[in-house]
Design an enzyme around this catalytic site. Structure first.
Site, short mmCIF file in Angstrom:
data_model
loop_
_atom_site.label_atom_id
_atom_site.label_comp_id
_atom_site.label_asym_id
_atom_site.label_seq_id
_atom_site.Cartn_x
_atom_site.Cartn_y
_atom_site.Cartn_z
N SER A 113 20.71 53.26 43.86
CA SER A 113 22.33 53.45 43.64
C SER A 113 21.96 54.88 42.83
O SER A 113 21.86 55.78 43.40
CB SER A 113 22.68 52.17 42.76
OG SER A 113 23.93 52.34 42.25
N ASP B 89 28.23 48.30 52.49
CA ASP B 89 28.15 48.71 51.07
C ASP B 89 29.55 48.80 50.68
O ASP B 89 30.34 49.81 51.16
CB ASP B 89 27.13 49.77 50.87
CG ASP B 89 26.87 50.14 49.33
OD1 ASP B 89 27.79 50.23 48.57
OD2 ASP B 89 25.69 50.62 49.05
N HIS C 179 26.30 45.98 48.05
CA HIS C 179 25.45 47.14 47.26
C HIS C 179 24.41 46.40 46.61
O HIS C 179 23.20 46.81 46.71
CB HIS C 179 26.56 47.82 46.46
CG HIS C 179 25.78 49.03 45.80
ND1 HIS C 179 25.49 50.42 46.64
CD2 HIS C 179 25.42 49.38 44.67
CE1 HIS C 179 24.67 50.96 45.78
NE2 HIS C 179 24.85 50.56 44.48
#
Length: 382
Positions: free
Chosen positions: A124, A271, A305
């Site tokens: 991330s 995502d 995610h």
């Protein structure tokens, strides 16, 4: 270390040496800070004795963190956003990360040799730093013996990432990202002085003193790129001054910034925070420019995610293990599609049962399908 314009700068890296430490092996662990408060940096949150990153939303990072330590790998965990707390300023983060490795190698009490093998991992927001560590290593720190770069949920293009987040449940990331870019680049900071409305100024000031859970909870479903926050808010990303900066922090555009060590990227096709297509484009560009890239996609609809990283912990572990073991890595570009990371046969290997059970527990209890529990957690705090 050095700022974006080569001005002298500084930051901190935290080094953890496990009791069963293996000599000659260093993991550059890039935590996802995703925020701008000074207290959110790993050196602060860990020094306070708090849960890792001092943020309820991100506590499951501890699972991978602990897994790496259990392997006997020494970790260097840099405050890669630097004194500006410049979240999303990729080039700056890459430099801070690489200089953190240098600091660990140069600190004699740790006992690492200068030719120590180094593998970098980030997910991330940490993947911004990991990606730019990979891109800049050959030119900025060629003496580092980098043998692999792993990154997942990679925000390869900041512009499209914040555009996709605007008005959604995670729109607080837009605020955090804008704040980071403002404080990384003086030209952007000067420009925004004439474009901030009171609501925008309040948002920037709030982000500068809070961590990501609070930022998420304060600004869900906010239309950040609007005249509520900024003058000509809907078009600020296309202003020439802003464009000159953000167009230079797109991963994979310059052939001279191609990773020289193997790259493992993973990303969910679904995502909801970081666009899948941008990460895949970067992987293609790097491979086209000569990098060896293994790109793993997750196709299961419930894998959003957060679950992408959690369910892929075994594969991330295997990548780092294999690099340190000197095992062959596929040449050129390799694409693999699986439902999720736990579908890999190796995930059920002996010795990983406890890890897999911990992953499944977090998956169901704290994250939920398509990150539903995380989203509800944010809304409940609002």
């Amino acid at each position: 270390t050095a700022g974006y314009e080569d001005e002298p700068s500084h930051t901190v890296t935290t080094v953890i040496v496990p009791h069963n430490a293996k000599s000659g092996q260093l993991v550059n662990y890039l935590a996802y800070i995703d925020s701008n408060g000074a207290q959110c940096a790993p050196s602060y949150s860990m020094r306070q004795g708090s849960k890792f990153l001092n943020d309820d939303l991100l506590n499951y990072q501890q699972l991978l963190f602990s897994t790496f330590l259990n392997e006997g790998w020494i970790l260097t965990i840099p405050d890669y956003q630097g004194p500006q707390r410049a979240f999303a300023a990729g080039r700056l983060e890459g430099r801070m990360s690489l200089d953190g490795i240098r600091a660990a190698l140069n600190f004699g009490e740790i006992g690492l040799e200068k030719n120590t093998s180094v593998v970098t991992y980030g997910y991330s927001g940490g993947a911004i730093a990991s990606g730019w560590t990979a891109a800049l290593q050959a030119s900025y720190a060629p003496e580092i013996n980098a043998i692999g770069f792993a990154m997942g949920g990679t925000p390869a293009n900041v512009t499209s990432t914040v555009q996709s987040l605007d008005k959604g449940v995670f729109s607080g990331l837009c605020v955090a990202g804008i704040t980071g870019i403002i404080y990384a680049y003086q030209v952007v900071q000067d420009w925004f002085q004439n474009h901030l409305y009171p609501k925008g100024n309040d948002a920037i000031e709030y982000a500068r003193s809070h961590c990501i859970t609070d930022i998420f909870s304060r600004y869900p479903f906010s239309h950040v790129f609007s005249d509520d926050f900024f003058r000509n808010g809907s078009s600020i990303l296309y202003d020439p001054t802003i464009q000159s900066v953000i167009s230079d922090i797109v991963l994979g555009l310059k052939e001279s910034e191609t990773p020289k060590a193997p790259v493992y990227m993973f990303h969910s096709q679904h995502d909801e925070i970081v666009p899948f297509s941008d990460a895949r484009k970067t992987s293609h560009n790097w491979a086209k420019h000569g990098a060896d890239v293994f790109f793993q996609e997750f196709s299961d609809l419930p894998i959003g995610h957060a679950l992408s990283e959690i369910t892929n912990i075994p594969n991330s572990l295997f990548f780092v293990r294999d690099r340190f073991a000197g095992k062959p890595f596929p040449k050129g570009y390799t694409r693999k599609v699986t439902g999720n990371g736990l579908e890999e046969p190796n995930a059920s290997l002996a010795g990983l049962g406890e890890l897999v059970r911990a992953i499944q527990d977090i998956q169901g209890r704290e994250v939920g399908p398509a990150d539903s529990e995380l989203k509800q957690f944010i809304l409940d705090r609002n």
